[in-house]
Design an enzyme around this catalytic site. Structure first.
Site, PDB file in Angstrom:
ATOM      1  CG  HIS A   5      10.970  21.371 115.792  1.00 46.48           C
ATOM      2  ND1 HIS A   5      11.599  22.499 116.606  1.00 46.48           N
ATOM      3  CD2 HIS A   5      11.230  21.699 114.544  1.00 46.48           C
ATOM      4  CE1 HIS A   5      12.237  23.180 115.647  1.00 46.48           C
ATOM      5  NE2 HIS A   5      12.033  22.490 114.288  1.00 46.48           N
ATOM      6  CD  GLU A  56       9.209  24.184 112.110  1.00 45.88           C
ATOM      7  OE1 GLU A  56       9.478  24.825 110.965  1.00 45.88           O
ATOM      8  OE2 GLU A  56      10.301  23.851 112.732  1.00 45.88           O
ATOM      9  CG  HIS A  74       7.887   5.383 110.608  1.00 49.48           C
ATOM     10  ND1 HIS A  74       8.661   4.468 110.022  1.00 49.48           N
ATOM     11  CD2 HIS A  74       7.869   5.171 111.726  1.00 49.48           C
ATOM     12  CE1 HIS A  74       9.260   3.728 110.760  1.00 49.48           C
ATOM     13  NE2 HIS A  74       8.719   4.036 112.202  1.00 49.48           N
ATOM     14  CD  GLU A 122       6.581   1.769 113.848  1.00 52.53           C
ATOM     15  OE1 GLU A 122       6.629   0.453 113.980  1.00 52.53           O
ATOM     16  OE2 GLU A 122       7.454   2.755 113.952  1.00 52.53           O
TER      17      GLU A 122
END
Length: 130
Positions: A5, A56, A74, A122
């Site tokens: 994550h 998360e 990003h 993005e």
């Protein structure tokens, strides 16, 4: 090894969960309050954590916003049609910060959106050459 994550600190957990689930179509996988530590964690994604990388979301109680700094770039999401995804995101209240089109100095079709805390996301076409 595999990527599990990416953690983002958010100023308003409910607002962030709404963005990632309602605007981007992710699923809330789990959410838990930690009263002794004064924070809440929520995990969102496009599939179960056993097989997919997820986000998360961390809300530290009493903190409404964060400085994003200059090191963060990003999150990237692959979408079938970047132009259509932007139309859908805009219709659900999402903020487009870079309209869809070819990458500068390249050919891949991309766009950028912004989540409620200012994090960039993005959107990329699956047909990438760059």
């Amino acid at each position: 090894m595999r990527l599990l994550h990416t953690m983002l600190r958010v100023g308003d957990m409910d607002r962030s969960i709404a963005f990632y689930t309602e605007v981007l179509g992710m699923t809330l996988l789990r959410r838990k309050d930690y009263p002794e530590g004064k924070f809440t964690l929520a995990f969102v994604g496009y599939g179960h954590e056993a097989h997919n990388s997820v986000l998360e979301l961390t809300h530290n109680w009493g903190v409404d916003s964060y400085e994003l700094g200059t090191g963060y770039g990003h999150i990237a999401l692959e979408v079938e049609d970047v132009y259509k995804a932007c139309e859908d995101i805009r219709s659900r209240g999402g903020k487009i910060t870079r309209e869809p089109g070819p990458m500068k100095h390249g050919t891949s079709i991309l766009a950028f959106i912004e989540d409620p805390d200012g994090y960039k996301v993005e959107l990329l076409s699956p047909k990438r050459a760059d």
